[in-house]
Design an enzyme around this catalytic site. Structure first.
Site, PDB file in Angstrom:
ATOM      1  N   LYS A  82      48.280   9.119  -4.383  1.00 46.28           N
ATOM      2  CA  LYS A  82      47.137   9.929  -3.925  1.00 46.28           C
ATOM      3  C   LYS A  82      45.832   9.418  -4.523  1.00 46.28           C
ATOM      4  CE  LYS A  82      48.707  13.794  -5.648  1.00 46.28           C
ATOM      5  NZ  LYS A  82      49.930  13.233  -6.259  1.00 46.28           N
TER       6      LYS A  82
ATOM      7  N   ARG B  28      47.626  22.706  -4.642  1.00 44.69           N
ATOM      8  CA  ARG B  28      48.976  22.395  -5.104  1.00 44.69           C
ATOM      9  C   ARG B  28      49.908  23.581  -4.999  1.00 44.69           C
ATOM     10  NH1 ARG B  28      47.742  17.801  -8.712  1.00 44.69           N
ATOM     11  NH2 ARG B  28      49.672  17.038  -9.584  1.00 44.69           N
TER      12      ARG B  28
ATOM     13  N   ARG C 226      52.314   3.607 -14.698  1.00 46.88           N
ATOM     14  CA  ARG C 226      50.888   3.847 -14.446  1.00 46.88           C
ATOM     15  C   ARG C 226      50.034   3.642 -15.694  1.00 46.88           C
ATOM     16  NH1 ARG C 226      49.167   9.079 -11.237  1.00 46.88           N
ATOM     17  NH2 ARG C 226      50.422  10.151 -12.799  1.00 46.88           N
TER      18      ARG C 226
ATOM     19  N   ARG D 143      48.730   7.941 -19.475  1.00 45.31           N
ATOM     20  CA  ARG D 143      48.561   9.395 -19.547  1.00 45.31           C
ATOM     21  C   ARG D 143      49.708  10.011 -20.342  1.00 45.31           C
ATOM     22  NH1 ARG D 143      47.423  11.362 -13.509  1.00 45.31           N
ATOM     23  NH2 ARG D 143      48.819  12.984 -14.261  1.00 45.31           N
TER      24      ARG D 143
ATOM     25  N   ARG E   8      57.067  17.711 -13.934  1.00 47.34           N
ATOM     26  CA  ARG E   8      56.029  17.645 -12.902  1.00 47.34           C
ATOM     27  C   ARG E   8      56.652  17.488 -11.524  1.00 47.34           C
ATOM     28  NH1 ARG E   8      53.160  12.836 -14.828  1.00 47.34           N
ATOM     29  NH2 ARG E   8      51.826  13.095 -13.025  1.00 47.34           N
TER      30      ARG E   8
HETATM   31  P1  ADP Z   1      49.339  13.303 -10.384  1.00 45.03           P
HETATM   32  O1  ADP Z   1      48.268  12.341  -9.993  1.00 45.03           O
HETATM   33  O2  ADP Z   1      50.414  12.637 -11.151  1.00 45.03           O
HETATM   34  O3  ADP Z   1      49.849  14.073  -9.221  1.00 45.03           O
HETATM   35  P2  ADP Z   1      47.237  14.978 -11.449  1.00 45.03           P
HETATM   36  O4  ADP Z   1      46.322  14.090 -12.198  1.00 45.03           O
HETATM   37  O5  ADP Z   1      46.841  15.364 -10.089  1.00 45.03           O
HETATM   38  O6  ADP Z   1      48.690  14.319 -11.434  1.00 45.03           O
HETATM   39  O7  ADP Z   1      47.511  16.303 -12.290  1.00 45.03           O
HETATM   40  C1  ADP Z   1      47.851  16.262 -13.652  1.00 45.03           C
HETATM   41  C2  ADP Z   1      48.107  17.664 -14.146  1.00 45.03           C
HETATM   42  O8  ADP Z   1      46.910  18.451 -14.018  1.00 45.03           O
HETATM   43  C3  ADP Z   1      49.161  18.452 -13.373  1.00 45.03           C
HETATM   44  O9  ADP Z   1      50.467  18.196 -13.858  1.00 45.03           O
HETATM   45  C4  ADP Z   1      48.715  19.904 -13.637  1.00 45.03           C
HETATM   46  O10 ADP Z   1      49.081  20.327 -14.950  1.00 45.03           O
HETATM   47  C5  ADP Z   1      47.203  19.774 -13.616  1.00 45.03           C
HETATM   48  N1  ADP Z   1      46.660  19.990 -12.252  1.00 45.03           N
HETATM   49  C6  ADP Z   1      45.998  19.077 -11.485  1.00 45.03           C
HETATM   50  N2  ADP Z   1      45.637  19.605 -10.316  1.00 45.03           N
HETATM   51  C7  ADP Z   1      46.082  20.886 -10.319  1.00 45.03           C
HETATM   52  C8  ADP Z   1      46.034  21.935  -9.373  1.00 45.03           C
HETATM   53  N3  ADP Z   1      45.459  21.795  -8.165  1.00 45.03           N
HETATM   54  N4  ADP Z   1      46.601  23.113  -9.716  1.00 45.03           N
HETATM   55  C9  ADP Z   1      47.184  23.288 -10.912  1.00 45.03           C
HETATM   56  N5  ADP Z   1      47.274  22.334 -11.842  1.00 45.03           N
HETATM   57  C10 ADP Z   1      46.721  21.135 -11.562  1.00 45.03           C
HETATM   58  P1  ADP Z   2      49.163   9.964  -7.675  1.00 44.71           P
HETATM   59  O1  ADP Z   2      47.675  10.195  -7.737  1.00 44.71           O
HETATM   60  O2  ADP Z   2      49.756  10.404  -6.382  1.00 44.71           O
HETATM   61  O3  ADP Z   2      49.880  10.514  -8.852  1.00 44.71           O
HETATM   62  P2  ADP Z   2      48.493   7.170  -8.274  1.00 44.71           P
HETATM   63  O4  ADP Z   2      47.540   6.735  -7.227  1.00 44.71           O
HETATM   64  O5  ADP Z   2      47.959   7.463  -9.622  1.00 44.71           O
HETATM   65  O6  ADP Z   2      49.398   8.386  -7.706  1.00 44.71           O
HETATM   66  O7  ADP Z   2      49.602   6.025  -8.378  1.00 44.71           O
HETATM   67  C1  ADP Z   2      50.708   6.147  -9.267  1.00 44.71           C
HETATM   68  C2  ADP Z   2      51.094   4.757  -9.765  1.00 44.71           C
HETATM   69  O8  ADP Z   2      51.659   4.000  -8.690  1.00 44.71           O
HETATM   70  C3  ADP Z   2      49.943   3.923 -10.292  1.00 44.71           C
HETATM   71  O9  ADP Z   2      50.435   3.147 -11.362  1.00 44.71           O
HETATM   72  C4  ADP Z   2      49.555   3.038  -9.106  1.00 44.71           C
HETATM   73  O10 ADP Z   2      49.005   1.794  -9.542  1.00 44.71           O
HETATM   74  C5  ADP Z   2      50.887   2.824  -8.430  1.00 44.71           C
HETATM   75  N1  ADP Z   2      50.796   2.729  -6.969  1.00 44.71           N
HETATM   76  C6  ADP Z   2      50.025   3.468  -6.135  1.00 44.71           C
HETATM   77  N2  ADP Z   2      50.243   3.133  -4.852  1.00 44.71           N
HETATM   78  C7  ADP Z   2      51.180   2.148  -4.884  1.00 44.71           C
HETATM   79  C8  ADP Z   2      51.837   1.385  -3.861  1.00 44.71           C
HETATM   80  N3  ADP Z   2      51.586   1.586  -2.562  1.00 44.71           N
HETATM   81  N4  ADP Z   2      52.749   0.475  -4.263  1.00 44.71           N
HETATM   82  C9  ADP Z   2      53.037   0.286  -5.565  1.00 44.71           C
HETATM   83  N5  ADP Z   2      52.459   0.969  -6.566  1.00 44.71           N
HETATM   84  C10 ADP Z   2      51.530   1.887  -6.233  1.00 44.71           C
END
Ligand code: ADP
Ligand code: ADP
Length: 228
Positions: A19, A94, A133, A166, A177
């Protein structure tokens, strides 16, 4: 007078789906702000604000921060004048209550119906993406030690910033998560499908391939609905 193009894009998908990677680039291409609740919360944690002190232990164990907290944060952010031409949401909403509240807020602020992009990836890929990541501590650019490494290990290609892992990308927290996603976030795909605004993109291939699939899907949708 021509109405400003005023649309909210929502990126849905499990943690690690890509994302952040896709939505940051997409927001740049459309020249609209990228609103990541995860980034906003991590920023509050690192600054030690009241919000950050509340969110820190919740994020550390992989749970979701309370709905009213994130909704308020987003509602305030949407008042920024930079949001007038549209926004990209990353990691929000979410939960169903967040989605319902967001619908109300968007309507109040004069946005049209959102466009929702669901990034689909199988569970086996997610663990590799999450544990690999790394993020730039300066600009937030996202890397992966396996699949998207920087040119120099631990250094951002863009600005030389130090890459960090992270705290919640450790395997124990990742499980929590993913469970939170299954229970609280996955139902949103059905919710948005019923509203007729859901677009699905296969996000299991490489970054560039997913970007093309995303653009194709949006283009097809735009062709179908000229207002997009
Ligand atoms: P990821 O990219 O791995 O999906 P995020 O960076 O979006 O993770 O979120 C990291 C953490 O921040 C989540 O595990 C949650 O604790 C909190 N968080 C982020 N967005 C939301 C949301 N919309 N509602 C509730 N908690 C959130
Ligand atoms: P999210 O926001 O959904 O948690 P991220 O964009 O942070 O996901 O991506 C999670 C991890 O996967 C990062 O280390 C990123 O570099 C890697 N990644 C993202 N998209 C791809 C892809 N299409 N193929 C391989 N690795 C990817």
């Amino acid at each position: 007078m021509e109405m400003a193009l005023h649309r909210a894009f929502i990126f849905l998908g499990p943690p690690g789906a890509g994302k952040g990677t896709q939505s940051m680039r997409f927001a740049e291409r459309r020249a609209v702000p990228h609103l990541s609740t995860g980034d906003m919360l991590r920023d509050a944690v690192s600054r030690g604000t009241e919000l950050g002190r509340l969110a820190k232990p919740i994020m550390e164990r992989g749970d979701l921060v309370p709905d009213e907290v994130v909704v308020k944060m987003i509602e305030e952010r949407l008042d920024g004048s930079d949001c007038a031409a549209g926004v990209v949401f990353d990691g929000f909403p979410r939960t169903l209550p967040q989605a319902v509240q967001l619908g109300r807020v968007l309507e109040e602020k004069g946005f049209g119906k959102p466009v929702v992009v669901d990034l689909e990836v199988g569970p086996e890929v997610l663990m590799r993406r999450l544990t690999g990541r790394r993020t730039c501590s300066v600009c937030g650019e996202i890397y992966n030690v396996y699949d998207a490494p920087p040119r120099v290990p631990d250094v951002c290609d863009r600005d030389g910033g130090k890459l960090v892992q992270r705290a919640d990308d450790r395997p124990e927290v990742v499980q929590e998560r993913l469970a939170a996603y299954e229970h609280q976030t996955r139902p949103l795909t059905e919710y948005y499908r019923r509203l007729g605004v859901l677009l699905t993109v296969d996000a299991s291939s490489g970054v560039e391939e997913v970007r093309r699939a995303l653009d194709d899907t949006l283009e097809r949708a735009e062709g179908r609905d000229g207002r997009l």
